[in-house]
Every structure is written in structure tokens, then in C-alpha cells.
Design a protein around this motif. Structure first.
Motif, PDB file in Angstrom:
ATOM      1  N   PRO A 166       0.262   6.327  -7.691  1.00 15.74           N
ATOM      2  CA  PRO A 166      -0.852   5.414  -7.958  1.00 15.74           C
ATOM      3  C   PRO A 166      -1.127   5.151  -9.442  1.00 15.74           C
ATOM      4  CG  PRO A 166      -1.628   7.525  -7.102  1.00 15.74           C
ATOM      5  CD  PRO A 166      -0.162   7.498  -6.908  1.00 15.74           C
ATOM      6  N   THR A 172       0.695   4.059  -3.078  1.00 10.79           N
ATOM      7  CA  THR A 172       0.163   5.416  -2.918  1.00 10.79           C
ATOM      8  C   THR A 172       1.166   6.493  -3.317  1.00 10.79           C
ATOM      9  OG1 THR A 172       0.810   5.350  -0.573  1.00 10.79           O
ATOM     10  CG2 THR A 172      -1.461   4.764  -1.111  1.00 10.79           C
ATOM     11  N   GLU A 173       2.464   6.146  -3.450  1.00  9.79           N
ATOM     12  CA  GLU A 173       3.460   7.140  -3.861  1.00  9.79           C
ATOM     13  C   GLU A 173       3.282   7.558  -5.314  1.00  9.79           C
ATOM     14  OE1 GLU A 173       7.558   7.072  -2.896  1.00  9.79           O
ATOM     15  OE2 GLU A 173       7.280   5.762  -1.154  1.00  9.79           O
ATOM     16  N   THR A 179       1.668  -5.447  -4.950  1.00  7.66           N
ATOM     17  CA  THR A 179       0.246  -5.714  -4.678  1.00  7.66           C
ATOM     18  C   THR A 179      -0.140  -7.091  -5.208  1.00  7.66           C
ATOM     19  OG1 THR A 179      -0.325  -3.359  -4.758  1.00  7.66           O
ATOM     20  CG2 THR A 179      -2.115  -4.932  -5.117  1.00  7.66           C
ATOM     21  N   ARG A 193       0.832  -1.218   0.000  1.00  6.26           N
ATOM     22  CA  ARG A 193       0.000   0.000   0.000  1.00  6.26           C
ATOM     23  C   ARG A 193       0.861   1.261   0.000  1.00  6.26           C
ATOM     24  NH1 ARG A 193      -2.043   0.588   5.560  1.00  6.26           N
ATOM     25  NH2 ARG A 193       0.110   1.288   5.739  1.00  6.26           N
ATOM     26  N   ASP A 194       1.927   1.279   0.805  1.00  2.09           N
ATOM     27  CA  ASP A 194       2.763   2.475   0.915  1.00  2.09           C
ATOM     28  C   ASP A 194       3.421   2.819  -0.421  1.00  2.09           C
ATOM     29  OD1 ASP A 194       2.049   2.582   3.549  1.00  2.09           O
ATOM     30  OD2 ASP A 194       3.907   1.681   4.305  1.00  2.09           O
TER      31      ASP A 194
END
Length: 422
Positions: A163, A160-161, A344, A156-157
Motif C-alpha cells: 500500500p 493491498t500487497e 487504481t 484493490r488486490d
């Protein structure tokens, strides 16, 4: 000294009902071609581990190649396999690096490798029956699953940088897995990385300065591990990974045995020992830990070439790539968005391997002992439960692993005693 392989037929053709056995080879030109295919198959996953953990990619490739050659020697060229980077270590490496730096993480890697080697010796002398008793499928599946799902926040981290690039990468992986047939379909990860990388270049998210400054030929960066009693909690966090490595190696041996119509179970101890020794060696030099690779089984299934000579070629190629700092610098340019998309998919797939263990072994989840074993372990792993005892910290992976083993055997013993396990 004569080489250990005999020529298969005329060395050029493989009949529709034939395979090239581990002790055989085709002409050397063809063997080099098949070895190169194995390099491509392993590459997408092998270079991702150092990118995610911050370890030097070139060092990882060097020890990956050395480990593969060591594995072939110890298994007497009877078990075709490539030792690539192990994703099972990602969670403990990340936690150990955050608390004490890369050298502390390398200490944990070496502890796991040494333990795996010892297990290999025991299995070679006694067989694998005791593993099935201590770690029945519901337990081993839960442990493998929680190792993968515990990594969800890290994916996730990165996602989100960047997307947009992450979505492009993930979508490319998903589409490639079902759009292409055969060998290409098994390269969905590396295809996704290439597509995502291209998108990141277009978006200006890739910096090539370090690539231009790096030398074409040279030794990779080596890191010395550190050991201390203060890191006992860190080492304990690594131990559950041994169970995943055992499961991966046993699964690899079963898979190759099925495809070659041979019983290779007698090589299980040698394989575990070799993988453990390769992991220790890699940890001593600052490389990523190793494991046998399912991607390469896919290549063998598609080509029907099981020659270990091809894996010697792959190992040598990996060593040569590891001796090019420029190549390592190029790998290091992969940006967070690409990593977010690919992790992911990958972390989810690691978790699903545990679920697959349940399915293939027909675990009966109508039984309370199986329901609670899996359920409690997964919640502790996914939520990353943490307990502090003095200076020791036990993370979700450790607690989930202990919970899976204790809950199952406690409930199983009581159910047998009370006669409630129908």
C-alpha cells in the motif's frame, strides 16, 4: 520507390498557424525525434497491459509496432495513429486466464479482433449510421463504463500487497497530471510509474536477477492460442469489448479530424478493419490486443505535427524494443505496489470514458429509459453478476452489456408506442 511524404516548407520550421499534415514530414532527423515522442507517449499504457495480464511485454511491444505499421498501410497513410495495448480487454483476459490459461484468453482476443475486422468491412460498405441506432450514447457509454469499473477488485488486490508504494505511485500520477503543462502533463501515468518504481527499489521490492540473465537481442516469447467449443462462454465474455473498440476508433478519427480540420469519417471502416486485423495477428503470437491511442493525439495537438512518417518511426522503434529480451525482463520487474497505484487510476479513467460519452452526447437522464439503461448495466458490471447455464458461465460484463441493449430498446419501443417518451 519514392516515399509517400512531401517536405513541409523547409522541413525545419512550422508556422504558428500551420500544421504538418499526415502526408507531409519534416527533416528525417526531426521526424525521428517526433516519432520517439510517440513511443514515450504510448509506452506507459502499452507495457502495463501485459504486466497486468501476465503476457510477455516484449511480445506485446513487437506486435504493437507491427500493428501500427499495418494500420498505416491499410489507411493509406492518411490517418496518424499508434496501436497500443487495449485496456478494454483486461477483465475478460483475467477471467479467461484464470479458467483456462493464457492460450484460452488469446483465443478470445482473436475472436474479438476478427469480429472488429468484419465490422470494419461492413462500415466501409454501409457507413456508421446503423451503429448509432443499435448503440445510442446511453448504451455505449454504459458498456464502456462497466468494463472499467468491473476491474476495481483487481486494482484493490494489487494495491493491498504494497500500500505505501501504491499510494506514492497514485499520488505521483495525480500531481503530475496537474503540475506539468502540455506534453509532460499527458505523461502522468509513466511519470507515476517511474516515481513508484523508484520507491519500490528503495524499499527492496524489485528483483533484477532476470534482467541480468536475459539476452540483449533475441525473439520474444510466443504463445499459441487454443480454441474449443468448451470455451464458448469465455468467448462470449470477450464480445462486449468490440463495442469499446468501435467507440475508441471512432473517437480517435473524430479527434484527429477536428485537429487537422478534415473530415476523416470515410476512413472509419479501414481503421476498424486494421485494428481488428492487428489484434488477430497479436493474438496469434501471444501479444496483447490493440487499439488506437488518445495519448498520441495529445502529442499531435501539442506539436502540431500530424505526419504519419513519425508513426512509422514509432512503430519501428517498438519492434526493435520487442526484439530485446533484456528490455522485456526489465519491464517485468515492476512490482505489485506500482501496479496497484497505477491501475487504481487507470481503471477509474476507463470507467469515466463511458461517463464522458454521456456528457459529450448530452444524454438526458431525466428520462426513465436512460436512467434504467445505465443503472441496471452498471450494477450488473460492477457487482460482477454471474449466471451459469449448463457449462456456460456469463459474467457481469456480458450480462451488463446485454442488459444495456435490451433495457434501452425495450423501454424505448414501449415508450414510443404508448406516447410516454416526451
Amino acid at each position: 520507390m519514392a516515399l509517400p511524404w512531401t517536405l513541409h516548407g523547409d522541413g525545419k520550421n512550422v508556422g504558428s498557424t500551420e500544421i504538418v499534415a499526415p502526408e507531409e514530414r519534416l527533416t528525417w532527423l526531426r521526424t525521428i525525434g517526433f516519432g520517439s515522442q510517440h513511443v514515450v507517449a504510448m509506452f506507459g499504457a502499452t507495457f502495463l497491459v501485459p504486466l497486468i495480464t501476465g503476457f510477455p511485454p516484449a511480445t506485446t511491444l513487437l506486435f504493437s509496432g507491427i500493428g501500427t505499421l499495418l494500420f498505416l498501410l491499410i489507411t493509406a497513410n492518411r490517418l496518424p495513429s499508434y496501436l497500443g495495448s487495449s485496456f478494454a480487454f483486461l477483465a475478460p483476459i483475467s477471467a479467461a486466464t484464470a479458467s483456462g490459461g493464457p492460450s484460452v484468453a488469446l483465443g478470445g482476443i482473436i475472436v474479438v479482433g476478427a469480429l472488429l475486422a468484419v465490422i470494419g468491412i461492413v462500415v466501409h460498405l454501409t457507413g456508421t449510421g446503423w451503429i448509432d441506432v443499435v448503440l445510442p450514447p446511453v448504451v455505449s457509454g454504459a458498456i464502456v463504463a462497466l468494463i472499467g469499473f468491473n476491474l476495481a477488485p483487481a486494482a484493490r488486490d494489487n494495491f493491498t500487497e504494497a500500500p505505501v508504494v501504491a499510494i506514492i505511485t497514485l499520488l505521483a500520477i495525480i500531481l503530475a497530471a496537474v503540475f506539468f503543462r502540455g506534453f509532460l502533463g499527458r505523461l502522468s501515468i509513466i511519470i507515476g510509474v517511474l516515481v513508484g518504481y523508484a520507491a519500490a527499489v528503495i524499499a527492496g521490492q524489485v528483483n533484477f536477477d532476470a534482467v541480468g540473465d536475459a539476452a540483449w537481442v533475441g525473439l520474444p516469447e510466443f504463445t499459441t492460442p487454443t480454441f474449443s467449443s468448451d470455451n464458448l462462454g469465455v468467448y462470449l465474455m470477450f464480445l462486449p469489448v468490440v463495442l469499446a473498440l468501435v467507440a475508441e476508433n471512432v473517437g480517435h478519427i473524430k479527434g484527429v479530424g477536428q485537429l487537422t480540420n478534415r473530415n476523416l469519417d470515410g476512413l472509419t471502416g479501414r481503421a476498424l478493419f486494421a485494428d481488428g486485423l492487428a489484434t488477430v495477428l497479436s493474438g496469434l503470437g501471444g501479444g496483447s490486443p490493440t487499439t488506437t491511442y488518445g495519448e498520441n493525439i495529445g502529442v499531435m495537438a501539442a506539436t502540431r505535427v500530424f505526419s504519419t512518417a513519425a508513426y512509422w518511426v514509432a512503430g519501428i522503434v517498438a519492434i526493435l524494443l520487442g526484439l530485446s529480451p533484456k528490455f522485456g525482463a526489465l519491464i517485468n520487474t515492476v512490482p505489485p505496489g506500482v501496479l496497484g497505484g497505477v491501475t487504481t487510476a487507470l481503471y477509474g479513467l476507463i470507467g469515466i470514458i463511458g461517463v464522458r460519452i454521456w456528457v459529450e452526447n448530452r444524454v438526458d437522464f431525466s428520462k426513465p429509459k436512460n436512467q434504467l439503461t445505465a443503472g441496471v448495466a452498471l450494477i450488473m458490471g460492477i457487482a460482477d453478476f454471474t449466471i451459469n447455464l449448463g457449462q456456460l458461465t456469463f459474467s457481469g460484463i456480458v450480462l451488463g452489456t446485454v442488459a444495456a441493449i435490451v433495457v434501452y430498446h425495450l423501454m424505448n419501443s414501449i415508450a414510443r408506442w404508448r406516447g410516454t417518451d416526451q
